[in-house]
Design an enzyme around this catalytic site. Structure first.
Site, PDB file in Angstrom:
ATOM      1  N   GLU A 156      11.231  -2.574  11.724  1.00 16.33           N
ATOM      2  CA  GLU A 156      10.886  -1.334  11.023  1.00 16.33           C
ATOM      3  C   GLU A 156       9.747  -0.640  11.767  1.00 16.33           C
ATOM      4  OE1 GLU A 156      10.833  -1.318   6.311  1.00 16.33           O
ATOM      5  OE2 GLU A 156       9.932  -3.125   7.092  1.00 16.33           O
TER       6      GLU A 156
ATOM      7  N   LYS B 172      -2.354  -8.588  -7.036  1.00 14.42           N
ATOM      8  CA  LYS B 172      -3.178  -8.508  -5.817  1.00 14.42           C
ATOM      9  C   LYS B 172      -2.659  -7.304  -5.042  1.00 14.42           C
ATOM     10  CE  LYS B 172      -3.273  -9.247  -1.917  1.00 14.42           C
ATOM     11  NZ  LYS B 172      -3.284  -8.115  -0.961  1.00 14.42           N
ATOM     12  N   PRO B 173      -3.345  -6.140  -5.184  1.00 12.72           N
ATOM     13  CA  PRO B 173      -2.870  -4.958  -4.446  1.00 12.72           C
ATOM     14  C   PRO B 173      -3.266  -5.052  -2.981  1.00 12.72           C
ATOM     15  CG  PRO B 173      -4.849  -4.404  -5.692  1.00 12.72           C
ATOM     16  CD  PRO B 173      -4.571  -5.864  -5.967  1.00 12.72           C
TER      17      PRO B 173
ATOM     18  N   GLU C  22      10.933  -8.371  -2.365  1.00  8.99           N
ATOM     19  CA  GLU C  22      11.447  -7.095  -1.821  1.00  8.99           C
ATOM     20  C   GLU C  22      10.880  -6.978  -0.417  1.00  8.99           C
ATOM     21  OE1 GLU C  22      13.632  -5.649  -3.421  1.00  8.99           O
ATOM     22  OE2 GLU C  22      13.286  -6.349  -5.455  1.00  8.99           O
ATOM     23  N   LEU C  23      11.700  -7.256   0.586  1.00 11.74           N
ATOM     24  CA  LEU C  23      11.176  -7.401   1.947  1.00 11.74           C
ATOM     25  C   LEU C  23      11.604  -6.236   2.841  1.00 11.74           C
ATOM     26  CD1 LEU C  23      11.779 -11.251   2.131  1.00 11.74           C
ATOM     27  CD2 LEU C  23       9.804 -10.006   1.242  1.00 11.74           C
TER      28      LEU C  23
ATOM     29  N   TRP D 292       0.819  -1.215   0.000  1.00 10.58           N
ATOM     30  CA  TRP D 292       0.000   0.000   0.000  1.00 10.58           C
ATOM     31  C   TRP D 292       0.851   1.263   0.000  1.00 10.58           C
ATOM     32  CZ3 TRP D 292       1.576   2.761   4.096  1.00 10.58           C
ATOM     33  CH2 TRP D 292       2.096   2.062   5.188  1.00 10.58           C
ATOM     34  N   ASN D 293       2.132   1.166   0.348  1.00  5.91           N
ATOM     35  CA  ASN D 293       2.866   2.417   0.584  1.00  5.91           C
ATOM     36  C   ASN D 293       3.264   3.141  -0.709  1.00  5.91           C
ATOM     37  OD1 ASN D 293       4.793   0.463  -0.004  1.00  5.91           O
ATOM     38  ND2 ASN D 293       6.305   1.259   1.434  1.00  5.91           N
TER      39      ASN D 293
ATOM     40  N   CYS E 245      10.143   1.405   2.726  1.00  7.67           N
ATOM     41  CA  CYS E 245      11.101   0.334   3.094  1.00  7.67           C
ATOM     42  C   CYS E 245      12.529   0.851   3.175  1.00  7.67           C
ATOM     43  CB  CYS E 245      11.069  -0.789   2.072  1.00  7.67           C
ATOM     44  SG  CYS E 245       9.456  -1.463   1.836  1.00  7.67           S
TER      45      CYS E 245
ATOM     46  N   GLY F 277       6.763  -6.614   0.624  1.00  8.09           N
ATOM     47  CA  GLY F 277       6.071  -6.602   1.911  1.00  8.09           C
ATOM     48  C   GLY F 277       7.015  -7.039   3.018  1.00  8.09           C
ATOM     49  N   SER F 278       6.438  -7.548   4.085  1.00  7.04           N
ATOM     50  CA  SER F 278       7.252  -7.857   5.262  1.00  7.04           C
ATOM     51  C   SER F 278       8.111  -9.104   5.048  1.00  7.04           C
ATOM     52  CB  SER F 278       6.346  -8.071   6.473  1.00  7.04           C
ATOM     53  OG  SER F 278       5.669  -9.311   6.339  1.00  7.04           O
TER      54      SER F 278
HETATM   55  C1  SIN Z   1       9.487   0.876  -0.989  1.00  8.52           C
HETATM   56  O1  SIN Z   1       9.320   1.418   0.078  1.00  8.52           O
HETATM   57  O2  SIN Z   1       9.401  -0.350  -1.097  1.00  8.52           O
HETATM   58  C2  SIN Z   1       9.800   1.626  -2.235  1.00  8.52           C
HETATM   59  C3  SIN Z   1      10.591   2.829  -2.053  1.00  8.52           C
HETATM   60  C4  SIN Z   1      11.268   3.310  -3.297  1.00  8.52           C
HETATM   61  O3  SIN Z   1      11.011   2.840  -4.413  1.00  8.52           O
HETATM   62  O4  SIN Z   1      12.100   4.186  -3.145  1.00  8.52           O
END
Ligand code: SIN
Length: 475
Positions: free
Chosen positions: A378, A173-174, A249-250, A149-150, A283, A227-228
């Site tokens: 985090e 799947k958003p 991408e965690l 969602w971010n 992230c 995600g996590s």
């Molecule tokens: C993310 O928080 O996964 C993406 C951040 C970014 O693309 O800089």
């Protein structure tokens, strides 16, 4: 304008489902819209359609695929104000940042429209005069993309633009907090001439039933997830049963090292950009700011003054710098991390509390110890913990002392130190005198518990291409 006509355009991109769920705005809790609540049956049907679409899409020339991606890119840019408003309303990011994300997200589509035409193979020398040896690259098949969602636009395009460019088809799947941005992208894809079943969106309040179908079906050949770490580990294990290719991408826990030779104003500016973009719900936002002892007082004075001056408020107001957190769970986590830190002796220099609703005050905190929760997990909020270090070796040891390895940052005026430290950092991304390094043409991804695979740049498309060796006998 986000009117009924616009929301009807999104409906056209939805998978049919008898059930619906509400999308509520973190700004004030109002219902923005309802979306389909897909489950196992919808996932099976979508997969059948995707499999059929793959047989057609993979046969289109790279130039045709590229043309559709370019048209999609143009439409995304044309809709920048609408998409930005939609994103802000559904997940609370300040609207100026949302507009930036629309452009950032579009840049992946543009980049991979170009990369589509550069997919190439190799010819190897043979030890036999009557043999020719080739390696070609072909699309892997149906891709299942689980997006966060971010960054509701950029994380969709960063995953699916390379997949579509490669000749794969995707089911996205958003996240349940921000499904509307993904639907808007799918609507524009169709309007750009993209085959509807090549990019499908399955929205769901509870992702488990639909994900279970797609994870266990052999026809899904690639899983790409942001995600996590906890969920990533589960997906990794479950995907082994059908031997899917994975890009994960965690979580991250980014250190930001500020050395005594840094340009202090520039370092503070970049720490602010790194920490407070998207209210710290990023992230790659720094979670641990390490400052060399001799400049700690001066650094903290400047940082605290700038954090205290941040404008928190309605994210639709273009002057707002920090909006609400995405939901109650987000608030609960930030609050719990702060309570834990304070109970264990941390000092709050500014902020440190919820203002109202989902709005958390931008915070600077010192007196941090390594066993505090915010040093291990985090926080995903507008909290800047500042620690000190004595030597370069200490700084590196502290920065690397984490199971996470997504992004790290350092600020120094010494070129030799910049190389030494950046090469010693155990992270997938390093910003030297740069707090916001992400860009479409560069590799994005982590090491250690922060994931596997890379998104972005020419690396990103490799995740969706299989290598086939062809040996030709000429006798
Ligand atoms: C993310 O928080 O996964 C993406 C951040 C970014 O693309 O800089």
């Amino acid at each position: 304008m986000l009117d009924a006509m616009f929301f009807n355009r999104l409906r056209a991109a939805e998978a049919p489902s008898a059930r619906r769920f509400e999308v509520r705005s973190p700004i004030d809790g109002h219902v923005v819209d309802t979306v389909a609540d897909s489950g196992a049956a919808e996932a099976s049907a979508a997969l059948d359609r995707a499999s059929a679409a793959f047989r057609v899409w993979r046969m289109r020339t790279a130039y045709e695929r590229s043309g559709i991606l370019k048209a999609w890119h143009a439409l995304i840019l044309e809709h920048e104000p609408l998409l930005a408003e939609l994103m802000t309303v559904e997940m609370g990011k300040p609207v100026t940042e949302s507009a930036g994300e629309v452009r950032y997200g579009a840049a992946f589509v543009e980049w991979y429209a170009e990369e589509a035409k550069r997919i190439a193979g190799e010819t190897m020398q043979s030890q036999f005069p009557d043999k020719r040896l080739h390696a070609i690259r072909q699309p892997s098949g149906v891709v299942f993309a689980i997006t966060p969602w971010n960054f509701p636009i950029a994380m969709v395009t960063r995953k699916i633009a390379p997949a579509l460019a490669a000749g794969c088809v995707v089911i996205v799947k958003p996240a349940e907090q921000s499904p509307l941005s993904a639907l808007a992208l799918a609507a524009l894809w169709r309007e750009a001439g993209g085959p509807p079943d090549a990019f499908q969106v399955l929205t769901a309040l509870d992702p488990k039933p639909l994900s279970g179908v797609l994870l266990d079906d052999f026809r899904v050949r690639v899983l790409t997830f942001t995600g996590s770490t906890q969920v990533g580990v589960e997906l990794y294990a479950r995907s082994a049963r059908t031997m899917k290719r994975l890009a994960l991408e965690l979580g991250g826990h980014a250190p930001f090292l500020v050395f005594a030779d840094a340009d202090l104003d520039a370092a503070v500016r970049e720490v602010m950009a790194c920490k407070f973009r998207n209210g710290g719900q990023t992230c790659v936002s720094t979670n641990r700011i390490y400052v060399q002892e001799s400049i700690a007082t001066a650094f903290l004075e400047r940082l605290t003054a700038q954090v205290a001056a941040l404008r928190v408020g309605n994210p639709l107001d273009p002057s707002t710098q920090v909006g609400p957190l995405v939901d109650q769970a987000g608030v609960a986590k930030v609050t719990a991390h702060m309570r834990d830190a304070v109970v264990h002796g941390a000092t709050v220099l500014t902020g440190g509390d919820l203002r109202s609703g989902l709005y958390y005050q931008p915070t600077v905190v010192t007196g941090i110890r390594p066993d505090m929760r915010m040093m291990r997990e985090e926080t995903f909020g507008p909290v800047a913990p500042v620690l000190t270090f004595a030597t370069e070796d200490d700084a590196l040891r502290m920065a690397n002392g984490s199971p996470y390895g997504l992004a790290a940052y350092l600020w120094t005026s010494d070129l030799r130190r910049a190389y030494r430290v950046s090469e010693g950092l155990e992270f997938g991304i390093v910003g030297i005198n740069d707090g916001v390094p992400s860009t479409a043409q560069a590799p994005f991804g982590g090491v250690k518990m922060s994931g596997i695979g890379r998104e972005g740049g020419h690396w990103g498309i490799d995740e969706f291409l299989d290598i086939k060796y062809i040996s030709v006998g000429l006798t």
